[in-house]
Write a protein that holds these residues in place. Sequence first.
Motif, PDB file in Angstrom:
ATOM      1  N   GLY A  12       0.499  -1.328   0.073  1.00 10.22           N
ATOM      2  CA  GLY A  12      -0.026  -0.084  -0.386  1.00 10.22           C
ATOM      3  C   GLY A  12       1.024   1.457   0.263  1.00 10.22           C
ATOM      4  N   PHE A  13       0.243   2.286  -0.867  1.00  9.09           N
ATOM      5  CA  PHE A  13       1.158   3.530  -0.643  1.00  9.09           C
ATOM      6  C   PHE A  13      -0.558   4.707  -0.085  1.00  9.09           C
ATOM      7  N   HIS A  14      -0.091   5.755   0.772  1.00 14.35           N
ATOM      8  CA  HIS A  14      -0.855   6.493   1.476  1.00 14.35           C
ATOM      9  C   HIS A  14      -0.394   8.108   1.104  1.00 14.35           C
ATOM     10  N   GLY A  15       0.801   7.741   1.187  1.00 16.39           N
ATOM     11  CA  GLY A  15       1.143   8.989   1.389  1.00 16.39           C
ATOM     12  C   GLY A  15       2.601   9.223   2.036  1.00 16.39           C
ATOM     13  N   ARG A  16       3.601  10.861   2.323  1.00 16.37           N
ATOM     14  CA  ARG A  16       5.362  10.586   2.764  1.00 16.37           C
ATOM     15  C   ARG A  16       4.827  11.612   4.222  1.00 16.37           C
ATOM     16  N   THR A  17       3.812  12.757   4.174  1.00 14.49           N
ATOM     17  CA  THR A  17       3.719  12.401   5.726  1.00 14.49           C
ATOM     18  C   THR A  17       3.802  11.751   6.563  1.00 14.49           C
ATOM     19  N   MET A  18       4.092  12.581   8.291  1.00 15.99           N
ATOM     20  CA  MET A  18       4.449  10.879   9.041  1.00 15.99           C
ATOM     21  C   MET A  18       3.416   9.945   8.991  1.00 15.99           C
ATOM     22  N   GLY A  19       1.867  10.838   8.901  1.00  9.32           N
ATOM     23  CA  GLY A  19       0.651   9.412   9.078  1.00  9.32           C
ATOM     24  C   GLY A  19       0.715   8.697   8.754  1.00  9.32           C
ATOM     25  N   ALA A  20       0.497   9.628   7.027  1.00 12.19           N
ATOM     26  CA  ALA A  20       0.096   8.490   6.016  1.00 12.19           C
ATOM     27  C   ALA A  20       1.355   8.293   5.872  1.00 12.19           C
ATOM     28  N   LEU A  21       2.431   8.081   5.794  1.00 13.27           N
ATOM     29  CA  LEU A  21       3.801   6.840   5.778  1.00 13.27           C
ATOM     30  C   LEU A  21       3.995   6.380   6.865  1.00 13.27           C
ATOM     31  N   ALA A  22       3.490   6.505   7.640  1.00 12.04           N
ATOM     32  CA  ALA A  22       3.503   5.162   8.522  1.00 12.04           C
ATOM     33  C   ALA A  22       2.424   4.006   8.023  1.00 12.04           C
ATOM     34  N   MET A  23       1.563   4.441   8.053  1.00  7.41           N
ATOM     35  CA  MET A  23       0.384   3.149   6.759  1.00  7.41           C
ATOM     36  C   MET A  23       0.733   3.145   5.575  1.00  7.41           C
ATOM     37  N   THR A  24       2.253   3.359   4.853  1.00  4.16           N
ATOM     38  CA  THR A  24       2.486   3.368   3.836  1.00  4.16           C
ATOM     39  C   THR A  24       3.865   2.248   4.277  1.00  4.16           C
ATOM     40  N   ALA A  25       3.668   0.886   2.920  1.00  6.01           N
ATOM     41  CA  ALA A  25       3.971   0.117   3.220  1.00  6.01           C
ATOM     42  C   ALA A  25       5.694  -0.228   3.295  1.00  6.01           C
ATOM     43  N   LYS A  26       6.266  -0.010   1.911  1.00  8.56           N
ATOM     44  CA  LYS A  26       8.294  -0.258   1.821  1.00  8.56           C
ATOM     45  C   LYS A  26       8.193   0.834   2.742  1.00  8.56           C
ATOM     46  N   ALA A  27       9.201  -0.381   2.940  1.00  3.01           N
ATOM     47  CA  ALA A  27       9.817   0.244   4.046  1.00  3.01           C
ATOM     48  C   ALA A  27      11.193   1.502   4.056  1.00  3.01           C
ATOM     49  N   ALA A  28      11.670   1.163   2.825  1.00  5.25           N
ATOM     50  CA  ALA A  28      12.300   1.973   2.087  1.00  5.25           C
ATOM     51  C   ALA A  28      12.386   3.488   1.923  1.00  5.25           C
ATOM     52  N   TYR A  29      10.883   3.743   2.284  1.00  5.88           N
ATOM     53  CA  TYR A  29      10.499   5.194   2.768  1.00  5.88           C
ATOM     54  C   TYR A  29      10.499   5.372   4.010  1.00  5.88           C
ATOM     55  N   ARG A  30       9.603   3.960   5.037  1.00  4.07           N
ATOM     56  CA  ARG A  30       9.245   4.379   6.073  1.00  4.07           C
ATOM     57  C   ARG A  30      10.996   4.972   6.838  1.00  4.07           C
ATOM     58  N   GLU A  31      11.822   3.600   6.544  1.00  4.11           N
ATOM     59  CA  GLU A  31      12.953   3.193   7.473  1.00  4.11           C
ATOM     60  C   GLU A  31      13.658   5.265   7.833  1.00  4.11           C
ATOM     61  N   PRO A  32      14.019   5.641   6.355  1.00  5.61           N
ATOM     62  CA  PRO A  32      14.810   7.050   6.972  1.00  5.61           C
ATOM     63  C   PRO A  32      14.603   7.819   8.016  1.00  5.61           C
ATOM     64  N   PHE A  33      13.129   7.989   8.489  1.00  8.99           N
ATOM     65  CA  PHE A  33      12.252   8.815   9.156  1.00  8.99           C
ATOM     66  C   PHE A  33      11.948   8.035  10.230  1.00  8.99           C
ATOM     67  N   GLU A  34      12.269   7.113  10.645  1.00 13.26           N
ATOM     68  CA  GLU A  34      11.767   6.121  12.051  1.00 13.26           C
ATOM     69  C   GLU A  34      12.457   6.662  13.464  1.00 13.26           C
ATOM     70  N   PRO A  35      11.370   6.488  14.621  1.00 12.37           N
ATOM     71  CA  PRO A  35      10.329   6.269  14.640  1.00 12.37           C
ATOM     72  C   PRO A  35       9.454   7.024  13.814  1.00 12.37           C
ATOM     73  N   MET A  36       7.994   5.937  13.239  1.00 12.20           N
ATOM     74  CA  MET A  36       6.732   5.830  12.496  1.00 12.20           C
ATOM     75  C   MET A  36       5.836   6.307  14.361  1.00 12.20           C
TER      76      MET A  36
END
Length: 430
Positions: A162-186
């Motif tokens: 799934g892809f739901h966006g790139r702001t932090m809440g929407a990014l948390a729901m987005t599945a691709k780890a490469a999008y999330r990991e640089p900005f953890e903790p989600m």
Amino acid sequence: MTENKQNDGQQAAELANANAAAVTGTGTGEQWLSRYKESLMGVFGSPQRVLVRGAGALVWDADGKEYLDLLGGIAVNALGHAHPFVTSVISSQLATLGHVSNFFTSPTQIALAEKLLELSAAPAGSKVFFANSGTEANEAAFKLARSHGGKERPTILALEGGFHGRTMGALAMTAKAAYREPFEPMPAGVRHIAFNDIEALRDAMDSSVAALVIEPIQGEAGVRPLSAEYLKAARELTREHGALLILDEVQTGVGRTGSWFVGLPDGETADAMTLAKGLGGGFPIGAVVTFGEGPSRLLSAGQHGTTFGGNPVATAAALATLHVLETQNVLANVAAVSAVFAEGLAKVDGVADVRAFGLLIGFDLTEDIAAGVVTAALEAGFIVNAPRPNTIRLAPPLNLTAEQARSFLAALPALIATATAAAQNPEKSA
């Protein structure tokens, strides 16, 4: 659209481009890209071209080359570029009243909310919140889920792919780890479960789940649909466990698939739906539609807001877009041109699978050469997208003609051959 209207739209676009050139200056594509590199963050990599003008499904770059836009700004330009009615409404509204803040409302904001409730056959008590993008709409949906669950129900379920966006809440729901990991903790509490797997959903659903957030067709994952059986199970299980069912129709909504929204089978209704992309016909706008009185009361005064959301110009643009879609038989055109694509793609050597849902189309290639096909297509005057190594995505304007679709189908075998040759001889292609 008549030839006169097309000419009017092209003339308006040329005038707008001339006005922009007077402010920004002129230059070749290479010169503009050099300036881009020096002045903009590199979050998008290097742009493929510098586009300066559009009319209908066609765009032109800074060097005068013409392209058939089969991506539509990633499913945004529902009526193509410089549609004369939409541009005239935007211009008229901006000349009348452009922005009023959220301390006030406007007739266009109210009328658009009413229209969305009508088109979605929303039950009594349903409401609309306007944002500026799909990401912002999904961010509002995230808060909707949090408000519903409270501290006792902290879990939000989303799907792998799934892809739901790139702001932090929407990014948390987005599945691709490469999008999330640089900005953890989600933001905590989001769990990703297997795509289209009813048993995995059944196992994940319990009293801790506040909401299930799903795209009925995953666009960024290569145009992958959830089955009718899965959507039925999602509604049944969320209802059984007291969780919200939120449909992300940012990419699929507003006629993209040939109906206003994908929705749920058997006339069932989700608890909320997010929209954006094609809603404004190219002008930024997003929306959340909450269905029924319960979901519509979850966010009260002061709990959410936006400075620009629902401004008069954006809502006028959306009303104009919906008016054209509704009155000019555009959804029928979506179905007809989709059939042209589906039939034609199935006959092309090197195409392994075709998934056509209106004018949201994904087709797999027999080899991982999608990036090469995108490059070859651009050189040949076609704009397409590769969401996966072996997948091409098309999301053209909804008023694309069958003739324009056939021009791409005729060129595709050569594009695949060029990409195949480049993959086999990377040194030569470089």
